[in-house]
Write a protein that holds these residues in place. Structure first.
Motif, PDB file in Angstrom:
ATOM      1  N   ILE A 106       5.485  10.299  -5.537  1.00 30.41           N
ATOM      2  CA  ILE A 106       6.329  11.270  -6.177  1.00 30.41           C
ATOM      3  C   ILE A 106       6.804  12.210  -5.089  1.00 30.41           C
ATOM      4  O   ILE A 106       5.981  12.857  -4.184  1.00 30.41           O
ATOM      5  CB  ILE A 106       5.528  11.769  -7.195  1.00 30.41           C
ATOM      6  N   PRO A 107       7.903  12.533  -5.129  1.00 32.20           N
ATOM      7  CA  PRO A 107       8.512  13.769  -4.353  1.00 32.20           C
ATOM      8  C   PRO A 107       8.056  15.034  -4.897  1.00 32.20           C
ATOM      9  O   PRO A 107       7.541  15.233  -6.121  1.00 32.20           O
ATOM     10  CB  PRO A 107      10.069  13.781  -4.436  1.00 32.20           C
ATOM     11  N   SER A 156      -0.170  11.979 -16.651  1.00 33.93           N
ATOM     12  CA  SER A 156       0.839  12.271 -15.858  1.00 33.93           C
ATOM     13  C   SER A 156       0.458  13.007 -14.459  1.00 33.93           C
ATOM     14  O   SER A 156      -0.987  13.373 -14.464  1.00 33.93           O
ATOM     15  CB  SER A 156       1.766  13.382 -16.340  1.00 33.93           C
ATOM     16  N   TYR A 157       0.992  12.729 -13.207  1.00 36.33           N
ATOM     17  CA  TYR A 157       0.706  13.262 -12.094  1.00 36.33           C
ATOM     18  C   TYR A 157       1.954  13.929 -11.585  1.00 36.33           C
ATOM     19  O   TYR A 157       3.121  13.741 -11.770  1.00 36.33           O
ATOM     20  CB  TYR A 157       0.701  11.995 -11.128  1.00 36.33           C
ATOM     21  N   GLU A 158       1.685  15.352 -11.069  1.00 35.66           N
ATOM     22  CA  GLU A 158       2.663  16.225 -10.515  1.00 35.66           C
ATOM     23  C   GLU A 158       2.344  16.410  -9.109  1.00 35.66           C
ATOM     24  O   GLU A 158       1.159  16.585  -8.884  1.00 35.66           O
ATOM     25  CB  GLU A 158       2.720  17.542 -11.655  1.00 35.66           C
ATOM     26  N   ARG A 159       3.396  16.185  -8.368  1.00 33.54           N
ATOM     27  CA  ARG A 159       2.878  16.529  -6.934  1.00 33.54           C
ATOM     28  C   ARG A 159       3.248  18.022  -6.710  1.00 33.54           C
ATOM     29  O   ARG A 159       4.510  18.320  -6.537  1.00 33.54           O
ATOM     30  CB  ARG A 159       3.645  15.611  -6.005  1.00 33.54           C
ATOM     31  N   LEU A 160       2.404  18.754  -6.448  1.00 34.04           N
ATOM     32  CA  LEU A 160       2.693  20.187  -6.264  1.00 34.04           C
ATOM     33  C   LEU A 160       2.699  20.538  -4.895  1.00 34.04           C
ATOM     34  O   LEU A 160       3.545  21.483  -4.381  1.00 34.04           O
ATOM     35  CB  LEU A 160       1.159  20.865  -6.621  1.00 34.04           C
ATOM     36  N   ALA A 161       2.328  19.774  -3.680  1.00 33.43           N
ATOM     37  CA  ALA A 161       2.431  19.891  -2.260  1.00 33.43           C
ATOM     38  C   ALA A 161       2.168  18.540  -1.605  1.00 33.43           C
ATOM     39  O   ALA A 161       1.771  17.546  -2.583  1.00 33.43           O
ATOM     40  CB  ALA A 161       1.326  21.050  -1.706  1.00 33.43           C
ATOM     41  N   PRO A 162       2.456  18.206  -0.217  1.00 32.92           N
ATOM     42  CA  PRO A 162       2.114  16.871   0.233  1.00 32.92           C
ATOM     43  C   PRO A 162       0.930  16.401  -0.105  1.00 32.92           C
ATOM     44  O   PRO A 162       1.103  15.142  -0.333  1.00 32.92           O
ATOM     45  CB  PRO A 162       2.693  17.320   1.731  1.00 32.92           C
ATOM     46  N   ALA A 163      -0.087  16.920  -0.128  1.00 36.98           N
ATOM     47  CA  ALA A 163      -1.342  16.573  -0.301  1.00 36.98           C
ATOM     48  C   ALA A 163      -2.075  17.136  -1.758  1.00 36.98           C
ATOM     49  O   ALA A 163      -3.344  16.988  -1.629  1.00 36.98           O
ATOM     50  CB  ALA A 163      -2.186  16.854   0.934  1.00 36.98           C
ATOM     51  N   ARG A 164      -1.343  17.627  -2.613  1.00 35.09           N
ATOM     52  CA  ARG A 164      -2.024  18.082  -3.709  1.00 35.09           C
ATOM     53  C   ARG A 164      -1.126  17.608  -5.139  1.00 35.09           C
ATOM     54  O   ARG A 164      -0.036  17.590  -4.977  1.00 35.09           O
ATOM     55  CB  ARG A 164      -2.138  19.522  -3.619  1.00 35.09           C
ATOM     56  N   TYR A 165      -1.933  17.244  -5.803  1.00 34.61           N
ATOM     57  CA  TYR A 165      -1.488  16.903  -7.011  1.00 34.61           C
ATOM     58  C   TYR A 165      -1.998  17.489  -8.261  1.00 34.61           C
ATOM     59  O   TYR A 165      -3.315  17.524  -8.207  1.00 34.61           O
ATOM     60  CB  TYR A 165      -1.643  15.209  -7.225  1.00 34.61           C
ATOM     61  N   ARG A 166      -1.395  17.243  -9.503  1.00 28.41           N
ATOM     62  CA  ARG A 166      -2.113  17.965 -10.955  1.00 28.41           C
ATOM     63  C   ARG A 166      -2.037  16.874 -11.603  1.00 28.41           C
ATOM     64  O   ARG A 166      -0.863  16.301 -12.130  1.00 28.41           O
ATOM     65  CB  ARG A 166      -1.161  18.854 -11.336  1.00 28.41           C
ATOM     66  N   TYR A 167      -3.241  16.297 -12.113  1.00 26.57           N
ATOM     67  CA  TYR A 167      -3.596  15.233 -12.964  1.00 26.57           C
ATOM     68  C   TYR A 167      -3.597  15.794 -14.538  1.00 26.57           C
ATOM     69  O   TYR A 167      -4.144  16.805 -14.608  1.00 26.57           O
ATOM     70  CB  TYR A 167      -4.594  14.312 -12.547  1.00 26.57           C
TER      71      TYR A 167
END
Length: 232
Positions: A150-151, A176-187
């Motif tokens: 994910i971008p 759902s997965y949201e990419r907050l930063a290059p190495a951080r996601y919100r599940y």
């Protein structure tokens, strides 16, 4: 007497015998640069569980093999699992063996183009699921992270085959997965609203899972991972 070095100690830990199962790149890592991983997590939420897992590249496929030691209402439990994925990180097969007290439960799942089988029987309720999600393990978060790529700033919704423990049952789950930063996601679990922020390494494996799981050891070289893959 010679004192073993750190590498030998790690290899001795990850080569502990596992239950023998039949059968059988990262978010920033090219397949040609892949280094097998051996990692250990501690469930800091209650400090009552540990997991040891490896992720290995096997030609045109990936394998996650793990063992979780869990306290289930003060009863000791051990879960061994093997997950086979395609080169694109699509789940192809899952084998699970749970020992809880004197009860042993075995669960197998296979997937082919969105069609799933559970213990050899069709599982139409799982149709369209793209990933397996083991409820006792942070390792399976790496599957959608690596598969979706994910971008930053965007999110994707998936349908996962969610395995619940200690029941060892499986049901579909919208996530759902949201990419907050290059190495951080919100599940986020769409059904329950549960959310977690997940910090991952360059292979998509969690380092910190929102104060629930935390990595306590890791190895990026192939030696320890291959030792763990060895069948004793």
């Amino acid at each position: 007497m010679r004192v073993p070095d750190r590498r030998e100690i790690l290899e001795s830990i990850v080569s502990l015998p596992l239950w023998r199962m039949a059968g059988g790149g990262g978010i920033h890592v090219k397949k040609s640069d892949w280094a097998d991983r051996a990692v250990m997590w501690r469930r800091i939420l209650d400090d009552r569980s540990f997991e040891l897992a490896t992720v290995a590249c096997l030609g045109e496929a990936y394998r996650i093999r793990g063992t979780a030691l869990i306290s289930e209402e003060n009863a000791p439990s051990r879960v061994d699992y093997v997950i086979e994925c395609s080169a694109g990180w699509e789940t192809r097969s899952v084998e699970i063996r749970q020992v809880l007290g004197d009860r042993i439960t075995v669960l197998t799942l296979t997937a082919d183009r969105g069609k799933w089988h559970r213990n050899g029987q069709p599982a139409p309720e799982l149709e369209g699921c793209t990933d397996v999600d083991l409820g006792i393990s942070p390792s399976t978060n790496a599957l959608p992270v690596n598969r979706l790529r994910i971008p930053v700033g965007e999110s994707r919704e998936i349908r996962a085959a969610w395995v619940l423990f200690p029941q060892c049952t499986v049901e579909p789950a919208q996530q759902s997965y949201e990419r907050l930063a290059p190495a951080r996601y919100r599940y986020r679990s769409v059904a329950t609203g549960f959310t977690a922020v997940i910090e991952v390494d360059d292979a998509g494996l969690p380092i910190d899972y929102s104060g629930i799981w935390q990595r306590v050891a890791g190895n990026e070289g192939t030696g320890a991972a291959r030792a763990f893959e060895r069948e004793d």
